[in-house]
Write an enzyme that holds these catalytic residues in place. Structure first.
Site, short mmCIF file in Angstrom:
data_model
loop_
_atom_site.label_atom_id
_atom_site.label_comp_id
_atom_site.label_asym_id
_atom_site.label_seq_id
_atom_site.Cartn_x
_atom_site.Cartn_y
_atom_site.Cartn_z
N CYS A 209 0.83 -1.22 0.00
CA CYS A 209 0.00 0.00 0.00
C CYS A 209 0.85 1.26 0.00
CB CYS A 209 -0.98 -0.01 1.17
SG CYS A 209 -0.25 0.02 2.82
N HIS A 265 -2.77 0.99 6.91
CA HIS A 265 -3.06 1.05 5.48
C HIS A 265 -3.11 2.48 4.99
CE1 HIS A 265 -4.30 -0.67 1.72
NE2 HIS A 265 -5.45 0.00 1.69
N HIS A 277 -6.25 1.85 -4.24
CA HIS A 277 -5.23 1.36 -3.31
C HIS A 277 -4.74 -0.02 -3.73
CE1 HIS A 277 -8.11 -1.21 -0.56
NE2 HIS A 277 -8.54 -1.18 -1.80
#
Length: 310
Positions: A209, A265, A277
């Site tokens: 991420c 995240h 993402h």
């Protein structure tokens, strides 16, 4: 293997994985730690459980791209303890730390007078001086320029090489790409839709991420930290409760315990309540609607790194 002022140690393979410690490498990782690693084979031979174990067992930290400079602290039994100088983090002020097989590094002459060629395509072919295929390199690979023409002559760990001019942009320094806007960041990210997630990934073979957000920002002229826990402390804070103030290209951060726990995240705001993402092992880069997902309850911060949305 210590640098002099006129030389630098750099990654000599298209993508080198940086390990937490040499003993973290497993039998299944042989293709990834070889002198001439084959990333496609390594990723193909790993099961989903093997890829999840990279996360759960904290095996790998980040990755280096071809020609990326490192500082070598020590070499032990064929492994080099390095700092990735172009990857800021709070773990070490000199750069991102970890271990790389020393066979994947090479000492080269320092050369920066004509700037760097940054690869703008997902992958690009390097050619020898006799125009034979040399290596395929990843998006965001940056190599010193020696001569500019239809084919750009580059300094590489394999000697002089050529790359097609339409696959790169010329920049004065590794952190001096032209600044994009929020829409540029989002549009670039969407080009990687369906690319499989890879923990610690920093190449167009797979991103995690924060590797995804780091590389999108870097390509648009903004150098941010490598990890989400550092990225969340940078940029301009935006009210996370006022979605109408968010810009396309803002970074969205998420933490356990409904946003109050450990940050885990980061994604890119895509506008209209959507997020782009690289989610988790077993999944791929995607665009999702935030409403009704766990992300909606775990949102803990919104940060802005470019002034203009479009």
């Amino acid at each position: 293997m210590l640098q002099t002022e006129s030389t630098a140690w750099v990654c000599r393979v298209p993508v080198a994985t940086v390990w937490t410690a040499p003993e973290k490498a497993r039998a299944v990782d042989a293709e990834g730690i070889a002198e001439h690693p084959n990333l496609n084979n390594w990723l193909r031979t790993m099961s989903r459980e093997d890829k999840q174990d990279l996360v759960d067992s904290n095996r790998i930290q980040t990755q280096l791209l071809y020609g990326e400079p490192v500082l070598i602290e020590e070499v032990v039994n064929g492994w080099a303890k390095i700092m990735a100088l172009w990857q800021p983090c709070q773990k070490d002020e000199r750069g991102y730390p970890g271990w790389v097989p020393s066979s994947q590094l090479k000492e080269v002459e320092n050369l920066t007078e004509l700037g760097y060629a940054r690869v703008t395509h997902h992958k690009a072919q390097l050619w020898t001086e006799n125009f034979k295929p040399l290596k395929v390199v990843s998006f965001n690979t940056m190599l010193p320029v020696k001569e500019i023409a239809d084919f750009i002559r580059l300094q590489t760990p394999d000697g002089d090489a050529f790359i097609m001019a339409n696959t790169v942009e010329i920049v004065s320094a590794y952190n001096q790409s032209p600044k994009g806007n929020g829409l540029d960041i989002a549009n670039l990210g969407a080009e990687f839709l369906d690319l499989p997630y890879l923990w610690a990934g920093m190449s167009s073979y797979g991103y995690d991420c924060s590797g995804f957000t780091y590389n999108l920002m870097k390509a648009n002229g903004v150098i941010i930290s490598r990890d989400a826990v550092d990225q969340v402390l940078e940029g301009i804070e935006i009210d996370l409760h006022a979605q109408n103030t968010w810009h396309i290209g803002d970074l969205l951060f998420f933490a356990y315990e409904e946003g109050r726990g450990k940050l885990h995240h980061v994604g890119v705001y895509y506008g209209n309540g959507l997020m782009l993402h690289s989610p988790t092992p077993g999944k791929s880069v995607e665009i999702i609607e935030l409403a009704g997902t766990k992300h909606a309850t775990e949102l803990c911060a919104v940060r802005r790194f470019v002034d203009e949305e479009a």
